[in-house]
Design a protein around this motif. Structure first.
Motif, PDB file in Angstrom:
ATOM      1  N   VAL A  97       3.503  -0.361  11.216  1.00 25.76           N
ATOM      2  CA  VAL A  97       2.972   0.257   9.995  1.00 25.76           C
ATOM      3  C   VAL A  97       3.675   1.585   9.737  1.00 25.76           C
ATOM      4  N   ALA A  98       3.886   2.374  10.782  1.00 25.99           N
ATOM      5  CA  ALA A  98       4.571   3.668  10.630  1.00 25.99           C
ATOM      6  C   ALA A  98       5.986   3.472  10.090  1.00 25.99           C
ATOM      7  N   GLU A  99       6.687   2.468  10.575  1.00 26.20           N
ATOM      8  CA  GLU A  99       8.038   2.193  10.091  1.00 26.20           C
ATOM      9  C   GLU A  99       8.020   1.816   8.612  1.00 26.20           C
ATOM     10  N   ILE A 100       7.072   0.968   8.236  1.00 20.94           N
ATOM     11  CA  ILE A 100       6.963   0.555   6.833  1.00 20.94           C
ATOM     12  C   ILE A 100       6.616   1.746   5.948  1.00 20.94           C
ATOM     13  N   PHE A 101       5.806   2.646   6.473  1.00 24.02           N
ATOM     14  CA  PHE A 101       5.439   3.862   5.739  1.00 24.02           C
ATOM     15  C   PHE A 101       6.566   4.898   5.731  1.00 24.02           C
ATOM     16  N   GLN A 102       7.674   4.581   6.399  1.00 25.03           N
ATOM     17  CA  GLN A 102       8.836   5.472   6.505  1.00 25.03           C
ATOM     18  C   GLN A 102       8.492   6.789   7.206  1.00 25.03           C
ATOM     19  N   LEU A 103       7.611   6.692   8.194  1.00 27.43           N
ATOM     20  CA  LEU A 103       7.323   7.834   9.048  1.00 27.43           C
ATOM     21  C   LEU A 103       8.302   7.791  10.217  1.00 27.43           C
ATOM     22  N   ASP A 104       8.926   8.914  10.512  1.00 23.81           N
ATOM     23  CA  ASP A 104       9.932   8.902  11.564  1.00 23.81           C
ATOM     24  C   ASP A 104       9.285   8.954  12.947  1.00 23.81           C
ATOM     25  N   GLU A 105      10.125   8.845  13.973  1.00 26.89           N
ATOM     26  CA  GLU A 105       9.629   8.768  15.348  1.00 26.89           C
ATOM     27  C   GLU A 105       8.857  10.025  15.743  1.00 26.89           C
ATOM     28  N   GLU A 106       9.324  11.181  15.272  1.00 27.86           N
ATOM     29  CA  GLU A 106       8.652  12.434  15.607  1.00 27.86           C
ATOM     30  C   GLU A 106       7.242  12.479  15.027  1.00 27.86           C
ATOM     31  N   GLN A 107       7.103  12.029  13.776  1.00 27.48           N
ATOM     32  CA  GLN A 107       5.781  12.002  13.148  1.00 27.48           C
ATOM     33  C   GLN A 107       4.847  11.053  13.891  1.00 27.48           C
ATOM     34  N   PHE A 108       5.364   9.879  14.243  1.00 29.66           N
ATOM     35  CA  PHE A 108       4.548   8.905  14.976  1.00 29.66           C
ATOM     36  C   PHE A 108       4.128   9.471  16.325  1.00 29.66           C
ATOM     37  N   ASP A 112      -2.126  10.148   6.760  1.00 27.92           N
ATOM     38  CA  ASP A 112      -3.584  10.159   6.860  1.00 27.92           C
ATOM     39  C   ASP A 112      -4.114   8.756   7.145  1.00 27.92           C
ATOM     40  N   VAL A 113      -3.533   7.748   6.488  1.00 25.19           N
ATOM     41  CA  VAL A 113      -3.933   6.358   6.741  1.00 25.19           C
ATOM     42  C   VAL A 113      -3.671   5.997   8.201  1.00 25.19           C
ATOM     43  N   LEU A 114      -2.472   6.329   8.684  1.00 22.23           N
ATOM     44  CA  LEU A 114      -2.128   6.002  10.074  1.00 22.23           C
ATOM     45  C   LEU A 114      -3.048   6.736  11.046  1.00 22.23           C
ATOM     46  N   ASP A 115      -3.379   7.981  10.727  1.00 21.17           N
ATOM     47  CA  ASP A 115      -4.287   8.753  11.570  1.00 21.17           C
ATOM     48  C   ASP A 115      -5.644   8.059  11.672  1.00 21.17           C
ATOM     49  N   GLY A 116      -6.149   7.561  10.546  1.00 20.76           N
ATOM     50  CA  GLY A 116      -7.424   6.848  10.548  1.00 20.76           C
ATOM     51  C   GLY A 116      -7.367   5.575  11.374  1.00 20.76           C
ATOM     52  N   LEU A 117      -6.243   4.867  11.297  1.00 27.87           N
ATOM     53  CA  LEU A 117      -6.082   3.646  12.086  1.00 27.87           C
ATOM     54  C   LEU A 117      -6.051   3.948  13.581  1.00 27.87           C
ATOM     55  N   PHE A 118      -5.397   5.041  13.956  1.00 31.40           N
ATOM     56  CA  PHE A 118      -5.400   5.464  15.362  1.00 31.40           C
ATOM     57  C   PHE A 118      -6.830   5.765  15.819  1.00 31.40           C
ATOM     58  N   HIS A 119      -7.586   6.430  14.969  1.00 32.23           N
ATOM     59  CA  HIS A 119      -8.970   6.783  15.316  1.00 32.23           C
ATOM     60  C   HIS A 119      -9.788   5.527  15.612  1.00 32.23           C
ATOM     61  N   LYS A 134       2.506  12.116   2.394  1.00 33.40           N
ATOM     62  CA  LYS A 134       1.604  12.643   3.417  1.00 33.40           C
ATOM     63  C   LYS A 134       0.337  11.803   3.531  1.00 33.40           C
ATOM     64  N   MET A 135      -0.095  11.197   2.433  1.00 32.80           N
ATOM     65  CA  MET A 135      -1.297  10.378   2.487  1.00 32.80           C
ATOM     66  C   MET A 135      -1.130   9.206   3.438  1.00 32.80           C
ATOM     67  N   LEU A 136       0.094   8.723   3.591  1.00 36.16           N
ATOM     68  CA  LEU A 136       0.330   7.610   4.502  1.00 36.16           C
ATOM     69  C   LEU A 136       0.137   8.035   5.958  1.00 36.16           C
ATOM     70  N   LEU A 189       0.823  -1.211   0.000  1.00 36.93           N
ATOM     71  CA  LEU A 189       0.000   0.000   0.000  1.00 36.93           C
ATOM     72  C   LEU A 189       0.856   1.259   0.000  1.00 36.93           C
ATOM     73  N   ALA A 190       2.010   1.208   0.668  1.00 37.03           N
ATOM     74  CA  ALA A 190       2.907   2.356   0.659  1.00 37.03           C
ATOM     75  C   ALA A 190       3.375   2.674  -0.747  1.00 37.03           C
TER      76      ALA A 190
END
Length: 239
Positions: free
Chosen positions: A145-156, A119-126, A115-117, A103-104
């Protein structure tokens, strides 16, 4: 044509044997229409990963189902198709890591950290917090999932703070600010976050209209964090 009509027509015309084959089919079917591909990819990502998250947690509660429908108001005539996708993802032997990786790659920009990724993570948190708590297995799922999406620790951490703060979230974490940020730097960061999370920006990157309610909650959290930081920094400047 609505996104659900697009997805329904796509599913009807696609030979379904595993959910992974659906993900790959999205790439080729909508290759010449990147805007539609982003919207379809976002919707399928939310369906697939929320199904996998429910399986990882072991319990699918009604409040989590309701939270899913808060994000996606699926018209009656397309609900069977969406349920079919959800159940297929839940039953597929492929792990959620494989789904997240596929999906990434459908993000639509060809760049890492789309950035859309977020948004996906935000929806999963919700969905995960809908039962009143973020459980350890859910946090492990979301972190992977955040790691696979290459979102860093600060974003998570920023997303986690918005959802797990219960009104007591650290405003500096929500805004992604260092503790020694100047007033001007903080205001610049705040304005950038508001700009990139405006509903028009989300829709431009493929987020369906139904998700805008979650975007509004995100903006509210950003605004609330800025009110606290602004007050804090102005008070510091007066000292």
């Amino acid at each position: 044509m609505s996104i659900w009509r697009r997805i329904s027509d796509f599913i009807t015309s696609t030979a379904i044997d595993a959910f992974s084959s659906i993900i790959e089919a999205v790439r080729t079917t909508f290759e010449g229409d990147p805007e539609t591909r982003r919207r379809v990819a976002f919707s399928i990502a939310m369906i697939a990963l929320s199904a996998k998250m429910a399986k990882a947690d072991g319990v699918v509660s009604q409040v989590e189902v309701n939270a899913f429908h808060e994000i996606f108001h699926v018209p009656q005539q397309y609900q069977d198709q969406v349920s079919r996708l959800y159940n297929l993802a839940k039953q597929d032997v492929a792990g959620y890591e494989a789904y997240a990786t596929q999906l990434a790659s459908l993000c639509g920009t060809g760049k890492p950290n789309c950035k859309m990724l977020e948004d996906v993570l935000d929806g999963l948190f919700h969905i995960a917090k809908a039962d009143g708590a973020l459980h350890d297995k859910e946090l492990t799922f979301l972190g992977t999932v955040a790691e696979i999406f290459q979102l860093d620790e600060e974003q998570f951490d920023r997303i986690l703070a918005r959802h797990a703060g219960r009104g007591q979230a650290d405003p500096y974490v929500v805004l992604g600010l260092p503790r020694d940020a100047s007033f001007e730097a903080a205001r610049k960061q705040y304005r950038a976050l508001v700009r990139e999370n405006h509903p028009d920006m989300l829709m431009a990157r493929g987020v369906p209209e139904e998700f805008i309610a979650i975007a509004n909650q995100r903006i509210a959290a950003i605004n609330a964090a800025w009110e606290k930081v602004e007050k804090d920094l102005k008070a510091y400047e007066r000292v």
